[in-house]
Design a protein around this motif. Structure first.
Motif, PDB file in Angstrom:
ATOM      1  N   ILE A   1       3.687 -23.768  34.385  1.00  0.00           N
ATOM      2  CA  ILE A   1       2.326 -23.546  34.838  1.00  0.00           C
ATOM      3  C   ILE A   1       1.468 -24.779  34.596  1.00  0.00           C
ATOM      4  O   ILE A   1       0.739 -25.226  35.462  1.00  0.00           O
ATOM      5  N   PHE A   2       1.541 -25.318  33.415  1.00  0.00           N
ATOM      6  CA  PHE A   2       0.560 -26.321  33.038  1.00  0.00           C
ATOM      7  C   PHE A   2       1.023 -27.754  33.254  1.00  0.00           C
ATOM      8  O   PHE A   2       0.232 -28.668  33.175  1.00  0.00           O
ATOM      9  N   HIS A   3       2.283 -27.953  33.478  1.00  0.00           N
ATOM     10  CA  HIS A   3       2.768 -29.305  33.764  1.00  0.00           C
ATOM     11  C   HIS A   3       3.678 -29.240  34.971  1.00  0.00           C
ATOM     12  O   HIS A   3       4.777 -29.772  34.962  1.00  0.00           O
ATOM     13  N   ALA A   4       3.190 -28.612  35.989  1.00  0.00           N
ATOM     14  CA  ALA A   4       4.078 -28.268  37.086  1.00  0.00           C
ATOM     15  C   ALA A   4       4.593 -29.503  37.811  1.00  0.00           C
ATOM     16  O   ALA A   4       5.732 -29.539  38.242  1.00  0.00           O
ATOM     17  N   LEU A   5       3.751 -30.498  37.946  1.00  0.00           N
ATOM     18  CA  LEU A   5       4.189 -31.646  38.710  1.00  0.00           C
ATOM     19  C   LEU A   5       5.283 -32.422  37.989  1.00  0.00           C
ATOM     20  O   LEU A   5       6.085 -33.092  38.615  1.00  0.00           O
ATOM     21  N   GLN A   6       5.282 -32.338  36.665  1.00  0.00           N
ATOM     22  CA  GLN A   6       6.316 -33.048  35.920  1.00  0.00           C
ATOM     23  C   GLN A   6       7.425 -32.119  35.458  1.00  0.00           C
ATOM     24  O   GLN A   6       8.295 -32.533  34.694  1.00  0.00           O
ATOM     25  N   TYR A   7       7.361 -30.888  35.910  1.00  0.00           N
ATOM     26  CA  TYR A   7       8.303 -29.902  35.380  1.00  0.00           C
ATOM     27  C   TYR A   7       9.740 -30.345  35.595  1.00  0.00           C
ATOM     28  O   TYR A   7      10.563 -30.276  34.669  1.00  0.00           O
ATOM     29  N   HIS A   8      10.039 -30.775  36.808  1.00  0.00           N
ATOM     30  CA  HIS A   8      11.439 -31.111  37.074  1.00  0.00           C
ATOM     31  C   HIS A   8      11.877 -32.346  36.325  1.00  0.00           C
ATOM     32  O   HIS A   8      13.067 -32.627  36.226  1.00  0.00           O
ATOM     33  N   ARG A   9      10.906 -33.110  35.809  1.00  0.00           N
ATOM     34  CA  ARG A   9      11.301 -34.262  34.978  1.00  0.00           C
ATOM     35  C   ARG A   9      11.416 -33.859  33.514  1.00  0.00           C
ATOM     36  O   ARG A   9      12.239 -34.378  32.782  1.00  0.00           O
ATOM     37  N   ILE A  10      10.553 -32.931  33.080  1.00  0.00           N
ATOM     38  CA  ILE A  10      10.573 -32.533  31.671  1.00  0.00           C
ATOM     39  C   ILE A  10      11.737 -31.595  31.399  1.00  0.00           C
ATOM     40  O   ILE A  10      12.477 -31.768  30.435  1.00  0.00           O
ATOM     41  N   VAL A  11      11.876 -30.610  32.238  1.00  0.00           N
ATOM     42  CA  VAL A  11      12.863 -29.561  31.977  1.00  0.00           C
ATOM     43  C   VAL A  11      13.997 -29.705  32.982  1.00  0.00           C
ATOM     44  O   VAL A  11      13.885 -29.262  34.110  1.00  0.00           O
ATOM     45  N   THR A  12      15.063 -30.323  32.559  1.00  0.00           N
ATOM     46  CA  THR A  12      16.247 -30.393  33.411  1.00  0.00           C
ATOM     47  C   THR A  12      17.307 -29.460  32.838  1.00  0.00           C
ATOM     48  O   THR A  12      17.197 -28.992  31.704  1.00  0.00           O
ATOM     49  N   VAL A  13      18.324 -29.228  33.649  1.00  0.00           N
ATOM     50  CA  VAL A  13      19.380 -28.322  33.186  1.00  0.00           C
ATOM     51  C   VAL A  13      20.057 -28.898  31.959  1.00  0.00           C
ATOM     52  O   VAL A  13      20.371 -28.187  31.002  1.00  0.00           O
ATOM     53  N   ARG A  14      20.235 -30.220  31.989  1.00  0.00           N
ATOM     54  CA  ARG A  14      20.920 -30.826  30.848  1.00  0.00           C
ATOM     55  C   ARG A  14      20.104 -30.653  29.576  1.00  0.00           C
ATOM     56  O   ARG A  14      20.648 -30.318  28.504  1.00  0.00           O
ATOM     57  N   ARG A  15      18.788 -30.870  29.692  1.00  0.00           N
ATOM     58  CA  ARG A  15      17.957 -30.722  28.493  1.00  0.00           C
ATOM     59  C   ARG A  15      17.918 -29.278  28.047  1.00  0.00           C
ATOM     60  O   ARG A  15      17.884 -28.986  26.848  1.00  0.00           O
ATOM     61  N   ALA A  16      17.895 -28.376  29.004  1.00  0.00           N
ATOM     62  CA  ALA A  16      17.875 -26.960  28.639  1.00  0.00           C
ATOM     63  C   ALA A  16      19.142 -26.593  27.887  1.00  0.00           C
ATOM     64  O   ALA A  16      19.093 -25.904  26.855  1.00  0.00           O
ATOM     65  N   VAL A  17      20.285 -27.060  28.399  1.00  0.00           N
ATOM     66  CA  VAL A  17      21.548 -26.746  27.725  1.00  0.00           C
ATOM     67  C   VAL A  17      21.590 -27.379  26.354  1.00  0.00           C
ATOM     68  O   VAL A  17      22.039 -26.757  25.378  1.00  0.00           O
ATOM     69  N   ALA A  18      21.095 -28.615  26.242  1.00  0.00           N
ATOM     70  CA  ALA A  18      21.085 -29.274  24.927  1.00  0.00           C
ATOM     71  C   ALA A  18      20.194 -28.511  23.951  1.00  0.00           C
ATOM     72  O   ALA A  18      20.564 -28.298  22.790  1.00  0.00           O
ATOM     73  N   THR A  19      19.025 -28.105  24.435  1.00  0.00           N
ATOM     74  CA  THR A  19      18.122 -27.327  23.576  1.00  0.00           C
ATOM     75  C   THR A  19      18.788 -26.049  23.105  1.00  0.00           C
ATOM     76  O   THR A  19      18.722 -25.678  21.917  1.00  0.00           O
ATOM     77  N   LEU A  20      19.437 -25.361  24.047  1.00  0.00           N
ATOM     78  CA  LEU A  20      20.095 -24.114  23.671  1.00  0.00           C
ATOM     79  C   LEU A  20      21.219 -24.361  22.669  1.00  0.00           C
ATOM     80  O   LEU A  20      21.421 -23.563  21.752  1.00  0.00           O
ATOM     81  N   ALA A  21      21.954 -25.467  22.835  1.00  0.00           N
ATOM     82  CA  ALA A  21      23.037 -25.767  21.893  1.00  0.00           C
ATOM     83  C   ALA A  21      22.475 -25.966  20.484  1.00  0.00           C
ATOM     84  O   ALA A  21      23.004 -25.414  19.504  1.00  0.00           O
ATOM     85  N   VAL A  22      21.373 -26.735  20.408  1.00  0.00           N
ATOM     86  CA  VAL A  22      20.772 -26.970  19.088  1.00  0.00           C
ATOM     87  C   VAL A  22      20.282 -25.652  18.493  1.00  0.00           C
ATOM     88  O   VAL A  22      20.533 -25.343  17.318  1.00  0.00           O
ATOM     89  N   VAL A  23      19.610 -24.865  19.324  1.00  0.00           N
ATOM     90  CA  VAL A  23      19.035 -23.606  18.834  1.00  0.00           C
ATOM     91  C   VAL A  23      20.132 -22.676  18.337  1.00  0.00           C
ATOM     92  O   VAL A  23      20.024 -22.084  17.247  1.00  0.00           O
ATOM     93  N   TRP A  24      21.204 -22.548  19.118  1.00  0.00           N
ATOM     94  CA  TRP A  24      22.256 -21.616  18.712  1.00  0.00           C
ATOM     95  C   TRP A  24      23.015 -22.112  17.485  1.00  0.00           C
ATOM     96  O   TRP A  24      23.455 -21.311  16.659  1.00  0.00           O
ATOM     97  N   SER A  25      23.187 -23.438  17.345  1.00  0.00           N
ATOM     98  CA  SER A  25      23.818 -23.938  16.115  1.00  0.00           C
ATOM     99  C   SER A  25      22.949 -23.609  14.917  1.00  0.00           C
ATOM    100  O   SER A  25      23.448 -23.157  13.869  1.00  0.00           O
ATOM    101  N   PHE A  26      21.644 -23.803  15.097  1.00  0.00           N
ATOM    102  CA  PHE A  26      20.733 -23.474  14.008  1.00  0.00           C
ATOM    103  C   PHE A  26      20.813 -21.994  13.675  1.00  0.00           C
ATOM    104  O   PHE A  26      20.830 -21.594  12.497  1.00  0.00           O
ATOM    105  N   CYS A  27      20.851 -21.152  14.709  1.00  0.00           N
ATOM    106  CA  CYS A  27      20.916 -19.713  14.471  1.00  0.00           C
ATOM    107  C   CYS A  27      22.213 -19.340  13.775  1.00  0.00           C
ATOM    108  O   CYS A  27      22.223 -18.487  12.865  1.00  0.00           O
ATOM    109  N   ALA A  28      23.318 -19.961  14.169  1.00  0.00           N
ATOM    110  CA  ALA A  28      24.600 -19.639  13.527  1.00  0.00           C
ATOM    111  C   ALA A  28      24.564 -20.033  12.055  1.00  0.00           C
ATOM    112  O   ALA A  28      24.968 -19.251  11.175  1.00  0.00           O
ATOM    113  N   ALA A  29      24.066 -21.244  11.780  1.00  0.00           N
ATOM    114  CA  ALA A  29      23.996 -21.691  10.393  1.00  0.00           C
ATOM    115  C   ALA A  29      23.081 -20.778   9.579  1.00  0.00           C
ATOM    116  O   ALA A  29      23.397 -20.395   8.447  1.00  0.00           O
TER     117      ALA A  29
END
Lengths: 297, 206
Positions: free
Chosen positions: A132-160
């Motif tokens: 909503i708030f950074h729509a014009l840069q959304y596709h630069r900020i949030v890419t699939v690769r970054r999303a997957v990397a974020t999820l990997a970090v989050v889930w490792s943290f959750c597992a630990a």
């Protein structure tokens, strides 16, 4: 998780007679049915996203993460029920080392599911906020690769964290951390959604749309946050009371409703696909296509 | 696990006689809890918790609905200038991200009626649709011309521009038969407008 959090379910029933608040037992079939429904629904969501190329977007990555954590929670309940069945039938020793280890593994799975849920919901809110708030840069900020990397970090943290919380489950700081995560995340998500809602409201006022659209927005937000609060808060309060006032009669009466609180968490796993995943028209269509294709074959 | 667990000194035989599904554990047996002399009802925490939760959710709902009726006026000025800037920068970017894959966008729009998602999908498929660039240019030209044609007062221009592919502001079709598209439910369509843009743009083209 039961051996951590339900002190009053004695094996021979005399604990029940001891207190005026007997533990409320739900039939195992109810738990089993709700858990299986949760697993199937979230599995469908995962399949629909993985099989469709046009759904390989960051926002669907986060919805998949939520589906995975809900599925883990329901799986935990199913496995626990099966294990208890084995123990009641005598296949497993009541207090053997193997049994304790398996219990610990199940507990860490549960904590992993809970933390995964919390972080997935936060990630979905952040993704929507950036949209909503950074729509014009959304596709630069949030890419699939970054999303997957974020999820990997989050889930490792959750597992630990899951393993750590189960290992140190009776220390007060662990319980406090566990119970503080919940309101913190809730406040964070509430702020994000309220800001988004305010923007929608201000633009609706500019274009003078019907107030009905804003009312629908308010209802939607209330449902999103209300379901999360109502499903998780009872359990979090149970853990708090368990740590701080296990002998207080009022706390005992609250803790006697443990199975209902546990069932609410299972219900959350069943409801989440309907308020997150299946609200997306693309995913609904992908799902319909999957069902009709399988029928056609 | 932890040594703080209080292990029962009672028998630890799992009682299969109770039921087939005995959800019982034998690890804990904390001392007897006295229920004598309770001042309040014994389930008072339960009742208080659920009533508090219900009150909180209803309060949140009413705050949100009140926000729709009243609102912070100062916020509007700041937001409108911000949005104007964003829209201007978007207009300057017209050529690139508008509709690289027109067919795909149309499908998405027909399915979702969420222009915002259409925009994002378009952007993601930018690389795939180089061949459609010419139609893209035509579209953007038409829309730009219409925007310029209709430019009168700034507010009108604002509204007119907002009817097009503005990423922040998603269109809803309130006269549509689908009707009840939701706010903030799909990713993340905040539905504000009357007509979806691509429908109007299709009308322009055809």
């Amino acid at each position: 998780m039961k051996h951590i959090v339900s002190p009053y379910e004695g094996s021979n029933g005399s604990a029940r007679n001891r207190s005026d608040c007997p533990p409320v037992d739900l039939p195992g079939e109810v738990f089993f049915a709700i858990s299986v429904a949760g697993v199937l629904e979230n599995l469908l969501v995962l399949l629909a996203v993985l099989k469709n190329r046009n759904l390989q977007a960051p926002m669907f990555c986060f919805i998949c993460s939520l589906a995975v954590s809900d599925m883990l929670g329901s799986l935990y309940k199913i496995l626990e029920g099966v294990f208890i069945l084995f123990r009641n039938m005598g296949y497993v020793k009541p207090r053997g080392r193997f049994e304790t280890t398996v219990d610990d593994v199940f507990d860490s799975m549960f904590v992993l599911s809970l933390l995964g849920s919390i972080f997935s919901l936060s990630a979905i809110a952040v993704d929507r906020y950036i949209t909503i708030f950074h729509a014009l840069q959304y596709h630069r900020i949030v890419t699939v690769r970054r999303a997957v990397a974020t999820l990997a970090v989050v889930w490792s943290f959750c597992a630990a964290s899951g393993v750590a919380m189960v290992l140190f489950s009776h220390r007060v700081p662990t319980v406090l951390t566990f119970t503080l995560l919940f309101p913190l995340m809730l406040a964070f998500v509430l702020c994000l959604y309220t800001h988004m809602f305010l923007l929608a409201r201000s633009h609706a006022r500019k274009i003078a749309t019907l107030p009905r659209a804003n009312l629908k927005g308010a209802i939607t937000l209330t449902i999103l946050l209300g379901v999360f609060i109502c499903c998780w808060a009872p359990f979090v309060l149970h853990v708090l009371l368990m740590t701080f006032c296990p002998n207080n009669p009022y706390c005992v009466c609250y803790m006697s409703l443990f199975q209902i609180n546990g069932m609410l968490i299972m219900c959350n796993a069943v409801i989440d696909p309907f308020i997150y995943a299946f609200r997306s028209p693309e995913l609904r269509d992908a799902f319909k296509r999957m069902v009709f294709l399988s029928r056609g074959q | 696990m932890s040594a703080q667990r209080l292990i029962s000194n009672r028998t630890s035989q799992p009682s299969a006689a109770n039921s087939d599904y005995t959800w019982e554990y034998e690890y804990y047996e904390i001392g007897p809890v006295s229920f004598e002399g309770l001042k309040a009802h014994k389930y008072s925490i339960v009742i208080g918790f659920w009533v508090g939760l219900a009150v909180f959710v209803i309060f949140m709902f009413f705050v949100l609905t009140l926000l729709t009726k009243t609102g912070a006026p100062h916020q509007d000025n700041a937001e409108s200038s911000e949005k104007r800037f964003r829209m201007n920068s978007f207009v300057s970017d017209f050529g690139k991200p508008l509709e690289p894959d027109k067919v795909f966008c149309r499908q998405i729009n027909e399915e979702s009626r969420s222009l915002f998602h259409c925009y994002i999908s378009e952007v993601e498929h930018l690389d795939r649709a180089k061949a459609c660039h010419q139609t893209t240019a035509v579209d953007s030209d038409v829309q730009l011309q219409e925007a310029i044609r209709s430019s009168g007062q700034p507010e009108e221009e604002l509204n007119r521009l907002m009817k097009f592919d503005i990423p922040n502001f998603v269109n809803t079709d309130q006269s549509s038969s689908f009707g009840e598209d939701d706010l903030l439910i799909s990713e993340p369509p905040i539905l504000l407008e009357n007509k979806p843009v691509s429908q109007s743009s299709r009308k322009d083209l055809g």
